[in-house]
Design a protein around this motif. Structure first.
Motif, PDB file in Angstrom:
ATOM      1  N   UNK A  47      41.799  56.053  41.468  1.00 32.04           N
ATOM      2  CA  UNK A  47      41.471  55.688  42.852  1.00 32.04           C
ATOM      3  C   UNK A  47      40.554  54.465  42.891  1.00 32.04           C
ATOM      4  N   UNK A  48      39.577  54.412  41.997  1.00 31.85           N
ATOM      5  CA  UNK A  48      38.685  53.242  41.940  1.00 31.85           C
ATOM      6  C   UNK A  48      39.454  51.986  41.544  1.00 31.85           C
ATOM      7  N   UNK A  49      40.340  52.114  40.567  1.00 34.51           N
ATOM      8  CA  UNK A  49      41.156  50.968  40.155  1.00 34.51           C
ATOM      9  C   UNK A  49      42.088  50.543  41.280  1.00 34.51           C
ATOM     10  N   UNK A  50      42.672  51.522  41.952  1.00 40.24           N
ATOM     11  CA  UNK A  50      43.580  51.215  43.057  1.00 40.24           C
ATOM     12  C   UNK A  50      42.842  50.539  44.210  1.00 40.24           C
ATOM     13  N   UNK A 106      28.749  44.790  32.769  1.00 40.61           N
ATOM     14  CA  UNK A 106      27.781  44.572  33.841  1.00 40.61           C
ATOM     15  C   UNK A 106      26.446  44.038  33.328  1.00 40.61           C
ATOM     16  N   UNK A 107      25.847  44.642  32.277  1.00 45.40           N
ATOM     17  CA  UNK A 107      24.588  44.056  31.780  1.00 45.40           C
ATOM     18  C   UNK A 107      24.761  42.632  31.247  1.00 45.40           C
ATOM     19  N   UNK A 108      25.884  42.365  30.590  1.00 42.56           N
ATOM     20  CA  UNK A 108      26.103  41.019  30.047  1.00 42.56           C
ATOM     21  C   UNK A 108      26.227  39.993  31.166  1.00 42.56           C
ATOM     22  N   UNK A 109      26.957  40.339  32.212  1.00 41.36           N
ATOM     23  CA  UNK A 109      27.133  39.420  33.335  1.00 41.36           C
ATOM     24  C   UNK A 109      25.827  39.275  34.113  1.00 41.36           C
ATOM     25  N   UNK A 110      25.106  40.391  34.309  1.00 42.16           N
ATOM     26  CA  UNK A 110      23.834  40.334  35.037  1.00 42.16           C
ATOM     27  C   UNK A 110      22.821  39.467  34.277  1.00 42.16           C
ATOM     28  N   UNK A 111      22.738  39.646  32.974  1.00 41.13           N
ATOM     29  CA  UNK A 111      21.824  38.838  32.177  1.00 41.13           C
ATOM     30  C   UNK A 111      22.225  37.369  32.231  1.00 41.13           C
ATOM     31  N   UNK A 158      33.086  42.076  47.358  1.00 46.59           N
ATOM     32  CA  UNK A 158      33.163  41.588  45.981  1.00 46.59           C
ATOM     33  C   UNK A 158      32.481  42.571  45.034  1.00 46.59           C
ATOM     34  N   UNK A 159      31.277  43.006  45.382  1.00 41.39           N
ATOM     35  CA  UNK A 159      30.550  43.939  44.519  1.00 41.39           C
ATOM     36  C   UNK A 159      31.262  45.287  44.441  1.00 41.39           C
ATOM     37  N   UNK A 160      31.852  45.734  45.552  1.00 41.82           N
ATOM     38  CA  UNK A 160      32.605  46.993  45.525  1.00 41.82           C
ATOM     39  C   UNK A 160      33.804  46.879  44.594  1.00 41.82           C
ATOM     40  N   UNK A 161      34.462  45.735  44.616  1.00 44.50           N
ATOM     41  CA  UNK A 161      35.624  45.522  43.760  1.00 44.50           C
ATOM     42  C   UNK A 161      35.235  45.526  42.282  1.00 44.50           C
ATOM     43  N   UNK A 162      34.200  44.777  41.922  1.00 48.74           N
ATOM     44  CA  UNK A 162      33.802  44.710  40.512  1.00 48.74           C
ATOM     45  C   UNK A 162      33.238  46.050  40.051  1.00 48.74           C
ATOM     46  N   UNK A 163      32.493  46.739  40.919  1.00 43.40           N
ATOM     47  CA  UNK A 163      31.966  48.065  40.552  1.00 43.40           C
ATOM     48  C   UNK A 163      33.107  49.045  40.346  1.00 43.40           C
TER      49      UNK A 163
END
Length: 174
Positions: free
Chosen positions: A70-73, A136-141, A96-101
């Motif tokens: 469901x999250x992927x969909x 997520x940590x790699x992109x956030x950093x 955007x954040x909902x999609x990446x999360x």
């Protein structure tokens, strides 16, 4: 449990396309050429398609598989909305954040599911789990220090997952 290994070719191609878009975007920024933000947004749709293929291949119907699927969909239409219509709208950062999360959480769930499902683990190993937890940590950093290396590494990780998803006869040709 699906036995036809070629069913993962489309999801593998989607994972590769999504990863290549992330890597290309990061590479262009690192080289000082351009920041093509639409590439990351569009790549999330491809990654959602790849994850949906993994869930379908697993044959699982439990809560974890249904939630991850469901999250992927949800990430696929959110990505399309962000790419096509949301540019400049006040809602765009949230979608955007909902999609990446959704993509990252679904990836973690696919990794957990792969540990429980031999057919899926044989095809993906721990890649979905590592991608979901480390991206997520790699992109956030990278965002904090204005360095796109996290996005570049995440793109390469998605491309490696795509190669791993391909049947052996296709991997030998690459």
């Amino acid at each position: 449990m699906h036995t036809n290994r070629s069913r993962l070719l489309v999801p593998a191609a989607a994972a590769f396309a999504g990863g290549a878009m992330w890597a290309a975007k990061a590479g262009l920024i690192l080289l000082g050429i351009a920041d093509l933000g639409w590439m990351v947004v569009a790549s999330q749709g491809f990654m959602g398609i790849a994850l949906l293929g993994l869930y379908r291949h697993s044959g699982e119907r439990g809560k974890l598989a249904r939630t991850g699927a469901a999250l992927a969909a949800a990430a696929v239409p959110l990505s399309a909305f962000n790419s096509l219509w949301a540019e400049g709208m006040s809602i765009q950062p949230y979608t955007y954040m909902a999609s990446i999360a959704g993509v990252l959480a679904s990836s973690v769930m696919a990794g957990i599911l792969a540990r429980r499902n031999d057919a899926l683990y044989e095809r993906t190993g721990r890649w979905p789990l590592w991608i979901g937890t480390l991206t997520f940590p790699a992109v956030a950093l990278g965002s904090l220090v204005h360095l796109e290396s996290g996005v570049l590494l995440a793109g390469f990780a998605w491309m490696a997952l795509a190669v791993r998803m391909c049947p052996p006869r296709f991997r030998a040709a690459a």
